[in-house]
Design a protein around this motif. Structure first.
Motif, short mmCIF file in Angstrom:
data_model
loop_
_atom_site.label_atom_id
_atom_site.label_comp_id
_atom_site.label_asym_id
_atom_site.label_seq_id
_atom_site.Cartn_x
_atom_site.Cartn_y
_atom_site.Cartn_z
N LYS A 24 0.82 -1.21 -0.02
CA LYS A 24 0.11 0.01 -0.19
C LYS A 24 0.86 1.13 0.01
CE LYS A 24 -3.62 -2.23 2.77
NZ LYS A 24 -3.05 -3.73 2.80
N SER A 25 0.20 2.34 -0.41
CA SER A 25 0.97 3.86 -0.42
C SER A 25 -0.21 4.70 0.08
CB SER A 25 1.70 4.16 -1.46
OG SER A 25 0.43 4.35 -2.79
N PHE A 26 0.40 5.77 0.81
CA PHE A 26 -0.47 6.79 1.17
C PHE A 26 0.35 8.27 0.96
CE2 PHE A 26 -1.28 10.13 4.58
CZ PHE A 26 -2.63 10.14 4.41
N THR A 41 2.96 29.46 -7.06
CA THR A 41 2.45 28.43 -6.47
C THR A 41 3.55 27.27 -6.14
OG1 THR A 41 2.61 27.10 -8.80
CG2 THR A 41 0.54 28.52 -8.22
N GLY A 42 2.67 26.45 -5.09
CA GLY A 42 3.77 25.58 -4.59
C GLY A 42 2.96 24.57 -3.97
N ASN A 43 3.66 23.17 -3.86
CA ASN A 43 3.11 21.95 -3.40
C ASN A 43 4.31 21.29 -2.62
OD1 ASN A 43 2.67 18.92 -3.92
ND2 ASN A 43 0.77 19.96 -4.49
N LEU A 44 3.85 20.77 -1.71
CA LEU A 44 4.34 20.02 -0.77
C LEU A 44 3.74 18.62 -0.40
CD1 LEU A 44 7.05 19.53 1.22
CD2 LEU A 44 5.71 20.44 2.92
N SER A 45 4.38 17.38 -0.66
CA SER A 45 3.83 16.19 -0.60
C SER A 45 4.58 15.20 -0.09
CB SER A 45 3.04 15.59 -1.88
OG SER A 45 4.15 15.31 -2.81
N TYR A 46 4.07 14.21 0.62
CA TYR A 46 4.65 13.24 1.24
C TYR A 46 4.15 11.74 0.92
CZ TYR A 46 6.56 9.87 4.67
OH TYR A 46 7.15 8.76 5.36
N THR A 47 4.80 11.08 0.51
CA THR A 47 4.26 9.59 0.21
C THR A 47 5.15 8.51 0.99
OG1 THR A 47 3.76 10.22 -2.26
CG2 THR A 47 3.78 7.84 -1.74
N SER A 48 4.10 7.73 1.54
CA SER A 48 4.99 6.65 2.52
C SER A 48 4.30 4.97 1.84
CB SER A 48 4.04 6.44 3.68
OG SER A 48 4.61 5.45 4.53
N PHE A 49 5.39 4.17 1.64
CA PHE A 49 4.95 3.01 1.04
C PHE A 49 5.10 1.98 2.35
CE2 PHE A 49 6.69 5.23 -2.37
CZ PHE A 49 5.79 4.80 -3.51
N PHE A 50 3.89 1.05 2.55
CA PHE A 50 3.95 0.05 3.65
C PHE A 50 3.19 -1.23 3.24
CE2 PHE A 50 0.45 2.88 4.00
CZ PHE A 50 -0.41 2.42 4.13
N ARG A 101 11.45 3.48 0.84
CA ARG A 101 11.61 4.58 -0.12
C ARG A 101 10.46 5.70 -0.07
NH1 ARG A 101 13.24 0.46 -4.70
NH2 ARG A 101 15.24 -0.57 -3.75
N ASP A 102 10.09 6.04 1.04
CA ASP A 102 9.26 7.17 1.20
C ASP A 102 9.71 8.40 0.51
OD1 ASP A 102 8.03 5.17 2.85
OD2 ASP A 102 8.15 6.40 4.59
N LEU A 103 8.85 9.06 -0.13
CA LEU A 103 9.27 10.41 -0.81
C LEU A 103 8.49 11.65 -0.19
CD1 LEU A 103 7.91 8.80 -4.30
CD2 LEU A 103 10.14 9.00 -3.56
N LEU A 104 9.46 12.64 -0.33
CA LEU A 104 9.03 14.13 0.09
C LEU A 104 9.34 14.95 -0.79
CD1 LEU A 104 8.24 16.06 2.27
CD2 LEU A 104 10.69 16.15 2.90
N ARG A 105 8.33 15.51 -1.58
CA ARG A 105 8.49 16.40 -2.85
C ARG A 105 8.17 17.79 -2.53
NH1 ARG A 105 4.94 12.45 -6.31
NH2 ARG A 105 6.50 10.62 -6.48
#
Length: 66
Positions: free
Chosen positions: A20-22, A35-44, A55-59
């Motif tokens: 899964k990912s969130f 404009t700006g965007n901040l996102s975080y993705t977690s895989f589990f 390999r979580d992502l911070l963008r």
């Protein structure tokens, strides 16, 4: 001439059951120029079969329109 080849190929799918990912994201705009965007993705999930669980992502994206 007829030729036959035998062998093994890599799996076509990257599907892993129970993986899964969130993703959580926040977007901002200022005067229709910045404009700006901040996102975080977690895989589990999926235990040892999940090869991307570390390999979580911070963008961070910032853009200016002129």
């Amino acid at each position: 001439m007829i030729s036959t080849m035998w062998g093994k190929s890599a799996p076509v799918s990257t599907f892993v059951e129970q993986r899964k990912s969130f993703t959580a994201a926040l977007g901002l705009g200022y005067i229709n120029r910045w404009t700006g965007n901040l996102s975080y993705t977690s895989f589990f999930g999926a235990g040892d079969r999940n090869l991307v669980n570390d390999r979580d992502l911070l963008r961070l994206r910032i853009s200016y329109t002129f």
